[in-house]
Design a protein around this motif. Sequence first.
Motif, PDB file in Angstrom:
ATOM      1  N   SER A  84       0.827  -1.214   0.000  1.00  0.00           N
ATOM      2  CA  SER A  84       0.000   0.000   0.000  1.00  0.00           C
ATOM      3  C   SER A  84       0.862   1.264   0.000  1.00  0.00           C
ATOM      4  N   ASP A 100       9.539  -6.170   5.148  1.00  0.00           N
ATOM      5  CA  ASP A 100       9.711  -7.507   4.568  1.00  0.00           C
ATOM      6  C   ASP A 100      11.186  -7.908   4.622  1.00  0.00           C
ATOM      7  N   ARG A 138       7.627 -11.808   6.007  1.00  0.00           N
ATOM      8  CA  ARG A 138       7.377 -10.512   6.607  1.00  0.00           C
ATOM      9  C   ARG A 138       8.077 -10.531   7.947  1.00  0.00           C
ATOM     10  N   LYS A 179      -6.082 -11.850   2.074  1.00  0.00           N
ATOM     11  CA  LYS A 179      -4.859 -12.601   2.370  1.00  0.00           C
ATOM     12  C   LYS A 179      -5.094 -13.461   3.614  1.00  0.00           C
TER      13      LYS A 179
HETATM   14  P1  AMP Z   1      -0.563  -4.478   1.323  1.00  0.00           P
HETATM   15  O1  AMP Z   1      -0.063  -3.207   1.866  1.00  0.00           O
HETATM   16  O2  AMP Z   1      -1.849  -4.953   1.911  1.00  0.00           O
HETATM   17  O3  AMP Z   1      -0.638  -4.441  -0.164  1.00  0.00           O
HETATM   18  O4  AMP Z   1       0.501  -5.612   1.710  1.00  0.00           O
HETATM   19  C1  AMP Z   1       1.833  -5.547   1.305  1.00  0.00           C
HETATM   20  C2  AMP Z   1       2.597  -6.738   1.810  1.00  0.00           C
HETATM   21  O5  AMP Z   1       2.181  -7.938   1.124  1.00  0.00           O
HETATM   22  C3  AMP Z   1       4.075  -6.661   1.528  1.00  0.00           C
HETATM   23  O6  AMP Z   1       4.764  -5.858   2.470  1.00  0.00           O
HETATM   24  C4  AMP Z   1       4.488  -8.125   1.586  1.00  0.00           C
HETATM   25  O7  AMP Z   1       4.650  -8.571   2.914  1.00  0.00           O
HETATM   26  C5  AMP Z   1       3.281  -8.828   1.002  1.00  0.00           C
HETATM   27  N1  AMP Z   1       3.519  -9.115  -0.428  1.00  0.00           N
HETATM   28  C6  AMP Z   1       3.069  -8.450  -1.489  1.00  0.00           C
HETATM   29  N2  AMP Z   1       3.501  -9.015  -2.636  1.00  0.00           N
HETATM   30  C7  AMP Z   1       4.273 -10.072  -2.294  1.00  0.00           C
HETATM   31  C8  AMP Z   1       5.043 -11.060  -3.005  1.00  0.00           C
HETATM   32  N3  AMP Z   1       5.090 -11.103  -4.331  1.00  0.00           N
HETATM   33  N4  AMP Z   1       5.712 -11.979  -2.281  1.00  0.00           N
HETATM   34  C9  AMP Z   1       5.688 -11.967  -0.934  1.00  0.00           C
HETATM   35  N5  AMP Z   1       4.990 -11.080  -0.216  1.00  0.00           N
HETATM   36  C10 AMP Z   1       4.293 -10.139  -0.871  1.00  0.00           C
END
Ligand code: AMP
Length: 548
Positions: A334, A424, A439, A537
Amino acid sequence: MTYKKIERTPSAHYFPLLIKNILESSQVLAPNQEIVYRDTLRYTYKILADRIARLANALTTLGVKPGDTVAVMDWDTNRYFECFFAIPMMGAVLHTINIRLSPEQILYTINHAKDDVILINAEFFPLLEPVKDQIKTVKKFILLKDDDNMPETGLVMDGEYEELLSQGGSDYDFPEFDEDTMATTFYTTGTTGLPKGVYFSHRQIVLHTLGAAAGFSGIKSQAHLTSEDVYMPITPMFHVHAWGFPYFFTMIGAKQIYIGRYEPELILKLIKKENVTFSHCVPTILHMMLNSPDIKDVDLSNWQVIIGGAALPKALCKQALDLGVNIYAGYGMSETCPMLTGPKLKPETLALEPEKQVEARCRTGLPAPLVNLRIIDSKGNPLPHDGNATGEVVVRSPWLTQGYTDDPERSEELWDGGWLHTGDIGYVDYEGCLQITDRMKDVIKTGGEWISSLELEDIISQHEAVSEAVAIGVPDDKWGERPMCIIVLKDNYKGKVDTDELKQFVMKYVEDGTIPKYGVPDKIVFTDTIPKTSVGKMDKKVLREQYN
Ligand code: AMP
């Protein structure tokens, strides 16, 4: 050192990067291309521009001024798509409300963003009903509806969307203003504490769109998009502007399909009917679609799909590849608008059998153009890109949120040391390819060692009986934490597989050196459903509370 700045003759025009330029591009390139809403409505980009002008006139009549915040609560509709343009193009701020949050959380975001107007789909009245008396700044509500079935409400509507559009004139002179003007805001679905507001300027959204154009259209790889693609988002429009793709496809004038409320059967029907060639979603949605009985009637061999928001599990990738889907991972968040990285498969990899491509397609990938990326240790020192050194991923790019709304403390934490901290963990290899291993909050810390929950999930999901799998750390007196897996079995395996068999399966990956012995989960439990977050998720926070 003195740098030589360019000179501007007094009459030269300084061209600000504004969202209206994205729309204008579609009018020149593809005025007759189609926008489709479910199986009920279709119109051209020319009519889109007309409707956007009418919406801006209607909002002006209702008192919306530059600097005001206009929020939307809707499914993925053509109306939402129109708001993506009209609201920021007027100089107002579009607040995309996460309709999967609880009424109390939604109330918090409305008051925190200081919304002036809310456009609300009648289906979401029940979300505001219990908190309506505590809404502080909203002066007007606009009704959005597909039919006349409406729940009772005490909310007073100041107009209905289509009626307002028919009254508004189709001429609107969208002003030119500073490109740093705020265009959008929304709230992260953080796993702890109150939701955090992020925000993006016109300049950032235009650069994100251009960065996507360079990454997807300029670089030759399996991730390739053109104006001939047919786009259908399956990531909600409230989740980081549907990852920015509605702006990208408008700029190149491609056909776009909006599906309203998500129903796997309708999604598959529209993919077939409209010849959809590109979508993006979280793994859960694809998993749901691929397990729908209707999947056998749809040819997915022309479908390209990015899986993001969570790691792409190898088993899901393989299942999709077997159906001919051009599937691959994308990484972002985000706070980052969201595009950061994605795998770019080389011709020699694409020539391999599909199952040999799985590994490459699931990698987190190479940074998009204009994204700088580092791996740092706990003291903030950069680590080598050697495929081994693991630490926190930090990034820089022109399109990252510059802070959290009215939260100086957490804003500074986010940007500690001048790099945006993703939270991450991962490593970068010699070729510059990033691999997220976990994470920071989810990594399982056992006896001073780290186990990647993502890797464990990936391994166990490859057992033929497993439909969905989550790995979490549970407290342990001796080791601090121990890994545990929560599994949903495929229907035809229920009662036929036990946890020992799954442990034996994981042991094979210990024998071949993929994971250490202490990575084998002590406990495996079967369940019927795994709790999901507001964007679909797997919700590890809820699971940790449940099993701790
Ligand atoms: P959001 O802010 O809800 O979009 O969540 C973002 C988080 O989703 C990131 O900081 C990651 O921990 C996880 N995430 C997004 N894309 C990936 C990916 N391709 N592989 C692993 N984790 C991901």
